[in-house]
Design a protein around this motif. Structure first.
Motif, PDB file in Angstrom:
ATOM      1  N   GLU A   1       0.710  -1.293  -0.045  1.00 15.29           N
ATOM      2  CA  GLU A   1       0.058  -0.001  -0.092  1.00 15.29           C
ATOM      3  C   GLU A   1       0.823   1.154  -0.067  1.00 15.29           C
TER       4      GLU A   1
ATOM      5  N   GLN B   1     -15.960   6.997  -2.574  1.00 16.89           N
ATOM      6  CA  GLN B   1     -14.366   7.025  -2.990  1.00 16.89           C
ATOM      7  C   GLN B   1     -14.322   8.328  -4.128  1.00 16.89           C
TER       8      GLN B   1
ATOM      9  N   GLY C   1     -10.512   4.908   0.830  1.00 15.93           N
ATOM     10  CA  GLY C   1     -10.139   5.419   2.112  1.00 15.93           C
ATOM     11  C   GLY C   1     -11.481   5.259   2.897  1.00 15.93           C
ATOM     12  N   THR C   2     -11.460   5.225   4.089  1.00  6.45           N
ATOM     13  CA  THR C   2     -12.584   5.264   4.950  1.00  6.45           C
ATOM     14  C   THR C   2     -12.832   6.532   5.793  1.00  6.45           C
TER      15      THR C   2
ATOM     16  N   THR D   1      -0.717   6.354   4.362  1.00  2.00           N
ATOM     17  CA  THR D   1      -1.511   7.653   4.663  1.00  2.00           C
ATOM     18  C   THR D   1      -2.655   7.124   5.793  1.00  2.00           C
TER      19      THR D   1
ATOM     20  N   ALA E   1      -9.214   0.927   6.014  1.00  2.00           N
ATOM     21  CA  ALA E   1      -9.127   0.961   4.792  1.00  2.00           C
ATOM     22  C   ALA E   1      -8.335   0.019   3.858  1.00  2.00           C
TER      23      ALA E   1
ATOM     24  N   GLY F   1      -5.138   2.518   9.568  1.00  2.00           N
ATOM     25  CA  GLY F   1      -4.967   1.833   7.950  1.00  2.00           C
ATOM     26  C   GLY F   1      -5.902   0.606   8.059  1.00  2.00           C
TER      27      GLY F   1
ATOM     28  N   ASP G   1      -6.046   5.645   7.203  1.00  2.00           N
ATOM     29  CA  ASP G   1      -7.301   4.928   6.756  1.00  2.00           C
ATOM     30  C   ASP G   1      -7.836   6.099   5.332  1.00  2.00           C
ATOM     31  N   ALA G   2      -7.003   7.144   4.953  1.00  2.00           N
ATOM     32  CA  ALA G   2      -7.480   8.016   4.121  1.00  2.00           C
ATOM     33  C   ALA G   2      -6.934   7.337   2.709  1.00  2.00           C
ATOM     34  N   SER G   3      -7.695   7.844   1.540  1.00  2.00           N
ATOM     35  CA  SER G   3      -7.014   7.523   0.284  1.00  2.00           C
ATOM     36  C   SER G   3      -5.677   8.150   0.399  1.00  2.00           C
ATOM     37  N   GLY G   4      -5.711   9.367   0.471  1.00  2.00           N
ATOM     38  CA  GLY G   4      -4.267  10.060   0.838  1.00  2.00           C
ATOM     39  C   GLY G   4      -4.167  10.958  -0.231  1.00  2.00           C
TER      40      GLY G   4
END
Length: 352
Positions: free
Chosen positions: A64, A242, A276-277, A127, A306, A303, A129-132
């Motif tokens: 990831e 998303q 991400g959540t 990053t 996610a 994380g 739990d964020a998609s980032g």
């Protein structure tokens, strides 16, 4: 400009899917928001197959990372080269700069390309739990400032140099990774293949080679060999808040199939799942409800939610890919399904 409304996209829950592996061991239903209504029964058929096998879908999260590339203009190629050499030698300092920009972002790698006097730096982060997307951009902003202050002979070019690569079909993401890299596998007994999918392992393997591999090669596909990953990803992404445009790189994956004495080994590899959540898009009530039902609002290590979401997305893709590939081994089945589930009907039930 401040008024908020929502576009209504039909959504159904499909399942349960049986999933095991290094992240998830569970049976779950998944939400799919789409106008392509045959997708629900198709993914549903694949989901039923997972419950008829010993382990279900075995999903392995391989890696990831979220990426952002910046563009610098150097005095010349030699200056660009020496800048990279220094940055790699001072990598721990770069990590400290990133740590000062965010509680969750961590710099884990750096790649580069030099073209003429242009220097492209590809930063890679974890990053949480964020998609980032925003987290990586903010960290890259701080890194850019640090580099311009400490490295002579380089100037600002752009905060994004397209070597990331965000929402574009490229080879670099498949090679280096962007998002969650998940491999899903399913071993289906011969009798299930024949009685539930109405095909054989040999037929599916042959179609995969001819359609997904050779057909995609002839079409000039980039790091991709699959039938329709984008269908499942878009529906899953819309249902879970998303950034839907990330299906561009997300759908660059490879379907692999083997005939194991009549049993069907079926696998989908998705190296660029960007999910991400937490973060933008997750505040909508229906998204929060869906993530909660998926078990992605639990108390886990940073994380963890996610990662679970990425595995659920990948397993959903396998279910839809398997069902479509099986259907396409049979003449006329695909069109019959679309006719049955998509053609509108009049008030008396007659198709128009």
């Amino acid at each position: 400009m401040n008024d908020m409304s929502y576009a209504a996209v039909p959504m159904q829950w499909v399942g349960p899917l049986r999933i095991t592996g290094n992240i998830v061991d569970d049976s779950v239903d998944v939400p799919l928001a789409t106008y392509e209504t045959p997708l629900w029964p198709s993914v549903g058929r694949g989901a039923r197959i997972t419950t008829l096998t010993e382990k279900g879908v075995v999903a392995t999260l391989i890696d990831e990372r979220m990426t952002r590339s910046i563009l610098l203009e150097a005095d010349d190629a030699y200056t660009a080269h020496t800048t990279v050499t220094r940055l790699k030698a001072e990598f721990a300092q770069l990590q400290a700069v990133v740590a000062g920009s965010s509680r969750f972002a961590e710099l884990i790698d750096l790649h580069h390309q030099i073209t003429g006097n242009l220097l492209f730096l590809r930063f890679e982060f974890t990053t949480g739990d964020a998609s980032g997307h925003n987290m990586a951009t903010l960290a890259s902003d701080h890194l850019m400032d640090h580099i311009l202050e400490t490295m002579p002979g380089v100037r600002y070019g752009s905060i994004s140099g397209n070597y990331c690569t965000d929402k574009k079909a490229t080879a670099v993401n498949g090679i280096l990774g962007r998002g969650k890299n998940v491999v899903t596998e399913l071993l289906i007994p011969r009798d299930v293949v024949e009685n539930r999918l109405h095909t054989t392992a040999r037929q599916v393997v042959e179609l995969n080679i001819r359609k997904n591999l050779i057909g995609t090669l002839l079409a000039g596909g980039i790091r991709s060999a699959n039938a329709h990953y984008a269908n499942m990803l878009l529906a899953f992404y819309l249902a879970t808040g998303q950034d839907a445009a990330n299906i561009v790189e997300g759908s660059q994956g490879i379907t692999h199939a083997e005939d194991r004495g009549g049993d069907l080994y079926f696998s989908c590899t998705l190296p660029n799942l960007i999910v991400g959540t937490v973060g933008n898009g997750k505040h909508a009530s229906f998204v929060d409800e869906n993530l909660t039902r998926l078990g992605c609002r639990a108390e886990r290590e940073p994380g963890g939610n996610a990662r679970r979401l990425a595995v659920l997305a990948a397993a959903t893709v396998l279910c839809g890919e398997l069902s479509l590939m099986a259907a396409q081994t049979n003449r006329g089945e695909l069109m019959r399904a679309h006719t049955q589930f998509e053609r509108p009907t009049s008030s008396n039930g007659i198709q128009r």
